[in-house]
Write an enzyme that holds these catalytic residues in place. Sequence first.
Site, PDB file in Angstrom:
ATOM      1  N   ASP A 283      -0.681 -17.993   4.075  1.00  0.00           N
ATOM      2  CA  ASP A 283      -1.725 -18.880   3.540  1.00  0.00           C
ATOM      3  C   ASP A 283      -2.160 -19.893   4.606  1.00  0.00           C
ATOM      4  O   ASP A 283      -3.354 -20.146   4.792  1.00  0.00           O
ATOM      5  CB  ASP A 283      -1.285 -19.570   2.234  1.00  0.00           C
TER       6      ASP A 283
ATOM      7  N   ASP B 176      -4.743  -6.542   6.370  1.00  0.00           N
ATOM      8  CA  ASP B 176      -6.035  -6.065   5.895  1.00  0.00           C
ATOM      9  C   ASP B 176      -6.960  -7.258   5.631  1.00  0.00           C
ATOM     10  O   ASP B 176      -8.102  -7.318   6.094  1.00  0.00           O
ATOM     11  CB  ASP B 176      -5.810  -5.250   4.607  1.00  0.00           C
TER      12      ASP B 176
ATOM     13  N   ASP C  86     -10.267  -8.771   8.098  1.00  0.00           N
ATOM     14  CA  ASP C  86     -11.651  -8.903   7.620  1.00  0.00           C
ATOM     15  C   ASP C  86     -12.113 -10.350   7.785  1.00  0.00           C
ATOM     16  O   ASP C  86     -13.250 -10.616   8.197  1.00  0.00           O
ATOM     17  CB  ASP C  86     -11.775  -8.517   6.132  1.00  0.00           C
TER      18      ASP C  86
ATOM     19  N   LYS D 235       5.238 -14.195   4.262  1.00  0.00           N
ATOM     20  CA  LYS D 235       5.349 -15.128   3.146  1.00  0.00           C
ATOM     21  C   LYS D 235       6.808 -15.115   2.671  1.00  0.00           C
ATOM     22  O   LYS D 235       7.108 -14.944   1.486  1.00  0.00           O
ATOM     23  CB  LYS D 235       4.373 -14.685   2.027  1.00  0.00           C
TER      24      LYS D 235
ATOM     25  N   TYR E 158       0.824  -1.213   0.000  1.00  0.00           N
ATOM     26  CA  TYR E 158       0.000   0.000   0.000  1.00  0.00           C
ATOM     27  C   TYR E 158       0.859   1.265   0.000  1.00  0.00           C
ATOM     28  O   TYR E 158       0.425   2.322   0.427  1.00  0.00           O
ATOM     29  CB  TYR E 158      -0.926   0.019   1.226  1.00  0.00           C
TER      30      TYR E 158
HETATM   31 MG    MG Z   1     -10.254  -3.597   4.752  1.00  0.00          MG
END
Ligand code: MG
Length: 335
Positions: free
Chosen positions: A208, A232, A236, A175, A124
């Site tokens: 993962d 992120d 969620d 990762k 990001y």
């Molecule tokens: Mg979000």
Amino acid sequence: MIKICLINGDGIGKEVIPVAAEVLSALGLDIEFTEAFAGFEYFKQTGNAIPDATLAAVDAAGVAMFGATSSPSTKVDGYRSPILAMRKAFDLYANLRPVQSLPGSFSRPNLDLLIVRENTEGLYSGRERREGDTAIAERVITKRGSERIARIAFEQARKRISSQQSAFTVTIVHKANVLKVTDGLFRECCLQVAKEFPEVTVKEMLVDAMSMRLVRDPENFDVIVTTNLFGDILSDEASALIGGLGVAPSANIGQKVAVFEPVHGSAPDIAGQGVANPVGAILSAAMLLEHVGQSSQANRVRQAVNATLAQGILPRDLGGTAKTGEVTKAIVGNL
Ligand code: MG
Ligand code: NAI
């Protein structure tokens, strides 16, 4: 006196932030609210998604409650996401997303997770470009960014140990088997910082595998620290364990300023109907109270939320019929 800047934003942000402020007001603390503007609607009116006056108001208050804004998925000239702009302007490098069981069949039991997400770099970083038919995003990971997020995660684990007297684990999620350079550095920095916290157990897990474990046995995790995009997505995912986006709170913490917001977005599909679940915003307000040193008031808010849900006063997304205002009224009554 506690100064709090309120930024409703768009969609259901306009419904859940005012009621979170109502709950805060009901505590009887000396709170001064200021209101500031940001969002896509504000952008359409003024050509600016987050004016300098809003940034100044947040800066002056030191803490803010933010609803959500509607960000278009295509590029709109001049538009920048207000929450990303605030994260940048105030260097809000730590995103704390707790996932705690709630009373009700919509939530899994025995969960007390904290996802600590790096909030300023990774994928990001805003370094995306198009070269002909190839699109490239740069994933920026720094030693400074990784060390400071690791430190927050371990400090949070230490706090949990002192309040609950049990051994706590920080799981570093990455990762590094594929992203050897970027996540290699992230992992290395986290393991380095871990040495400063010998009382905290350290584990690591590939992202993962972590996303599978979050569904299979989330009760076996305490604090999870990870990079921006992974955090992120995992947070969620984790919110679904306790009833979904409507109940998930978060904090964006910087050196000087902190912004508290429900994890959900502006929910245009239900906006304006008075059915938004206010719990995510109200639990974010509890995180704000904790941040300004009002732990017992924060607990009061959490207990009132739990009591209300246990009474079966549930908004639509949790399987009930209570409107935003009815849920709020019950929470205020249970304070
Ligand atoms: Mg979000
Ligand atoms: P969303 O979180 O707004 O909604 C996803 C689904 O969850 C929808 O069906 C919605 O009705 C439901 N939902 C979310 N919060 C709820 C609540 N409090 N009560 C009841 N139901 C709730 O995510 P979506 O649809 O992906 O994005 C909508 C807009 O929000 C987009 O423009 C997106 O860019 C923006 N967004 C903004 C964020 C922010 O400002 N921090 C974060 C996430 C999305």
